[in-house]
Every structure is written in structure tokens, then in C-alpha cells.
Design a protein around this motif. Sequence first.
Motif, PDB file in Angstrom:
ATOM      1  N   VAL A 169      24.856  54.921  15.212  1.00 47.73           N
ATOM      2  CA  VAL A 169      26.477  55.585  15.413  1.00 47.73           C
ATOM      3  C   VAL A 169      26.346  56.501  14.886  1.00 47.73           C
ATOM      4  O   VAL A 169      26.240  57.140  13.747  1.00 47.73           O
ATOM      5  CB  VAL A 169      27.427  54.550  14.919  1.00 47.73           C
ATOM      6  CG1 VAL A 169      28.716  55.058  15.047  1.00 47.73           C
ATOM      7  CG2 VAL A 169      27.498  53.235  15.399  1.00 47.73           C
ATOM      8  N   GLU A 170      27.032  57.737  15.715  1.00 55.23           N
ATOM      9  CA  GLU A 170      27.300  58.795  15.215  1.00 55.23           C
ATOM     10  C   GLU A 170      28.862  58.930  14.709  1.00 55.23           C
ATOM     11  O   GLU A 170      29.754  59.162  15.677  1.00 55.23           O
ATOM     12  CB  GLU A 170      27.073  60.169  16.380  1.00 55.23           C
ATOM     13  CG  GLU A 170      27.170  61.470  15.864  1.00 55.23           C
ATOM     14  CD  GLU A 170      27.124  62.713  16.966  1.00 55.23           C
ATOM     15  OE1 GLU A 170      27.778  63.500  16.790  1.00 55.23           O
ATOM     16  OE2 GLU A 170      26.146  62.297  17.649  1.00 55.23           O
ATOM     17  N   LEU A 171      29.035  58.957  13.688  1.00 53.22           N
ATOM     18  CA  LEU A 171      30.310  58.706  13.021  1.00 53.22           C
ATOM     19  C   LEU A 171      30.850  60.179  12.478  1.00 53.22           C
ATOM     20  O   LEU A 171      30.533  60.776  11.534  1.00 53.22           O
ATOM     21  CB  LEU A 171      30.489  57.601  11.751  1.00 53.22           C
ATOM     22  CG  LEU A 171      31.952  57.427  11.363  1.00 53.22           C
ATOM     23  CD1 LEU A 171      32.432  56.599  12.220  1.00 53.22           C
ATOM     24  CD2 LEU A 171      31.600  56.350   9.928  1.00 53.22           C
ATOM     25  N   ASP A 172      31.992  60.418  12.824  1.00 47.37           N
ATOM     26  CA  ASP A 172      32.856  61.471  12.560  1.00 47.37           C
ATOM     27  C   ASP A 172      34.101  61.088  11.802  1.00 47.37           C
ATOM     28  O   ASP A 172      35.141  60.538  12.358  1.00 47.37           O
ATOM     29  CB  ASP A 172      33.389  62.359  13.832  1.00 47.37           C
ATOM     30  CG  ASP A 172      34.243  63.395  13.453  1.00 47.37           C
ATOM     31  OD1 ASP A 172      34.197  63.911  12.248  1.00 47.37           O
ATOM     32  OD2 ASP A 172      35.020  63.840  14.379  1.00 47.37           O
ATOM     33  N   ALA A 173      33.838  60.906  10.374  1.00 47.47           N
ATOM     34  CA  ALA A 173      34.990  60.640   9.524  1.00 47.47           C
ATOM     35  C   ALA A 173      35.642  61.407   8.956  1.00 47.47           C
ATOM     36  O   ALA A 173      35.010  62.732   8.362  1.00 47.47           O
ATOM     37  CB  ALA A 173      34.250  59.858   8.415  1.00 47.47           C
ATOM     38  N   GLN A 174      36.773  61.607   8.899  1.00 49.36           N
ATOM     39  CA  GLN A 174      37.723  62.782   8.603  1.00 49.36           C
ATOM     40  C   GLN A 174      38.824  62.308   7.418  1.00 49.36           C
ATOM     41  O   GLN A 174      39.431  61.156   7.764  1.00 49.36           O
ATOM     42  CB  GLN A 174      38.675  63.497   9.760  1.00 49.36           C
ATOM     43  CG  GLN A 174      37.753  64.307  10.583  1.00 49.36           C
ATOM     44  CD  GLN A 174      38.514  65.175  11.447  1.00 49.36           C
ATOM     45  OE1 GLN A 174      39.389  65.929  11.085  1.00 49.36           O
ATOM     46  NE2 GLN A 174      37.973  65.258  12.726  1.00 49.36           N
TER      47      GLN A 174
END
Length: 446
Positions: free
Chosen positions: A78-83
Motif C-alpha cells: 500500500v502506498e499510503l499518503d498520510a496527512q
Amino acid sequence: MKMKALAITACTVAMSLLIAACGQGGNTGNSGAAGGDTAGAATSKIKLSVWHNFSGDDLRAKAVRAQIDKFKAEHPEVELDAQAIPPDGYRQRLKTVAAADEMPDVFFTQSGTSIKEFYDGGLIQPITSLLDEHPEWKDNFIPGSLDSLSFDGEVYATPLSGSATSFLFYNKSLFEQYNVKVPTTWDELMTAVKTFNDNKITPISLGNKASWLAQSSIISSLADRVTGTDWFKKAVNQDGAKFTDPEFVQALTYFKQLADANAFQTGFNSLDNTQMEQYFIEGKAAMMIDGAWALTNMAASGTEEQLNQVDVTILPSVPGGKGDPNSMSGGSGGGLALSKHVEGDQLKAALELIYTVSGPDAMKAIAGSNSIVTYNVELDQSQVMPLFYKAYNLYKSVKLTPVYDAYLTSSATEAVNNGLQELSMGGNPEDIAKKIQDAQARELGK
């Protein structure tokens, strides 16, 4: 001859490129899974975005971010974009993307009105199946914890913490030094305010720059003391009660009394929540009215000596109040919601992320960060500060009453927030009450 040779050469090069391209094309489908070229592996990853407001250095924020990091480590596919977005601007950013129907795949939302707006807008999907898949998790939430995060029999998020917004923290040393009684009545509170002011000590630390804190931590509980919960729910529904009724005007008048008596430090409408808590923990103020989040914040920033000076109770009663004085505003906190657009493998990954951040292990970690949770956990007293342990038991011993912004419409919440700032600078309670009433009635179409 030169032209013919050039043409043959060009043709040969073109054929070579075509053969090479065909040879590569035969492997693209397996390159990601088989560890082929980097570009193939990257495109095969499941892309997932998550927004939250656990951006600070407090222990709870760190605990939540640690669970997100755990998901990253366990799911390389999973390529997780966490902001992590600071709380003060978080709700507005969510509203902006909601208006464009561009919600993140997974996002933190408060319970009550906030998540209901996303539900009413058709922007989220239920996570009931995830709870059913993990019955040991589902069954350990404290009864009623999921109610404000559920609609039409479906659960749309589970609470990451318990919401207790109106603890009265006080500095034991300052109270002893100036021989002040810990207030249990409004008159005792006003006496304490006068005594501390006379001795050049700020009576109550407040940081209302973002304008929500006075509403959530003070007026939600104070007004319930005056009006009672039934009245508030009727006023919310505009059914048999209005915010211009005398009892609510009286609640606003009590808040104005505090401001007029210089109960708060100079410039409190320019200080944020963190500055307010730091001001108190450093012993510059005798009291602070704040939520459960203050416990984990103080645990992260205060020294042992400073923390040992702090004790906790609830707001005092008011004369002739219709509400239960043994209560505080609170309930279930917010949780991670799921965008309606997520499906397929992305949906599976999103649900796994929600379980990692909200499941039993996460609940234990969050409770261990000196944060109240609405989940049955074995709390190790030796791993939390004594102040948290006392506050946690206090929370479980009192009645929980509504937090205003969890029930009011967005425009009415804004009217309360802005109105309290106005009130603290000399505004009129009747005028503020009318603005709140007009905002609630207008948004409900009444």
C-alpha cells in the motif's frame, strides 16, 4: 545508394525497438508481483490516503501516528499518503474537500453533527462489516459508544477516544497558599476568582484563539447546569425551546460574569489551546477548564513536580439550575470514516487501516497515552500518571451531557463560538442568544 542504406538502417533499428518492446510487454503484468522493474512495482501498489488531526507532540497524537506507521510497515503493498493536519484548521479543510466531493479515502471526523453532515451528504460508507468481522472488538466498546457515529442501523466510525470536555483542573499549591476553597458552587468560584486576582494570580487559564474551546469546555457544561439536557435537545430541534429563552440567556450571563471579573488572562482570545495548557502547568493560573486531551498534553510537557501540583474536579453548581450538577459535557470522541468512493482492493486496505488504528491494540495504546477511551481496557495504573487515573475514574462516575458542537448545526456552532468571543469583550447576552437562535432555525428551515 546513401538514401537506400539509410532507409534500411532505419528500418532495422525500428524492428529492433519493436521486438524489444514486445519482449518487455510480455512481462509487464507480473513485474510488480515478481519483483521486476521499479516502475512496474510502483504502479501495482494500492494507493490510499488518510487525513487526521493528530499532529501534535502529545502522547495521544504520537500513539495514533504510531498505529498508522505500524500499518505502513505491515502493508508494503500500500502506498499510503498520510496527512496530519493541525486541529484548528482541520474541520474547515474537510468542509472544503467535501464541497467538491474530493474526500480523502479515510479521514478522522468528530462524532455527532460533524459525521452526520458527511452522512447526510452521501459522502461516506459504513464499516459495520469490519465490526462484524471482529466481534471481540465490537463487543468491548462501552454501551452507547457507537450511537453518535451510527445512522440507520449502520456504524460509520468507531471512537478513538472518549470525549470529556469540561474538567476543572486546579493547582493545589496555589489553593493552599491563598487558603481558597475548591469551588463546588458558583459563589465559591467567583470568590476564588476575586482572591486570586487580588494576589496577582490568573484565576482561570483560557486559550480561545480558535474560538471552539470556550464553547466545548465551558458553555457546554455550564449551560447544561442552568437549562438541563432536555431543554437543550428541544432547542437543537427547535421543538418547544429556543436559544432566546431566559435560561439560556442566563447561562451566557454566567460566562460574561467570568469575563467581566477578569477570570481569564489578558489576551486569552489570542492564545491557542497549547499555550493555555502551558500557562496553567507552569503555575501561572490557579485553574483551567479543559477537556480530556489536556491530560495527555500535560503528561507530555509537564515535569513530575508540576504535575504533582494539579488536581481535577468538575464545574461547580449554579443557583436554581435545572441540570444535574454531578455531570460534565462529553461522550464518544471521533473516529476514522470511509469515503464512499473506496472500493475493491483499496477498500480492503482501507478497512485494515481503520482496524489497525482503532482496534483493540490501538485502544490499549491510546489509553496508555493518558487518554480516555470508551472501550474496555485493562488500564495499568503504573503506566499512566496519577492525575489521569483520577480523571478517568471521575469521568466514569458522572453523567455525561451534550457537547454543543456535537449537536448544533455548523452555522449555530459558529454563532456560539463567535458569540462567546464577543461576549468576553463586552457583548450582550440577549444579542448573542438571538444570533445563535437565528442560525439554528435558519439551517433547520424553521
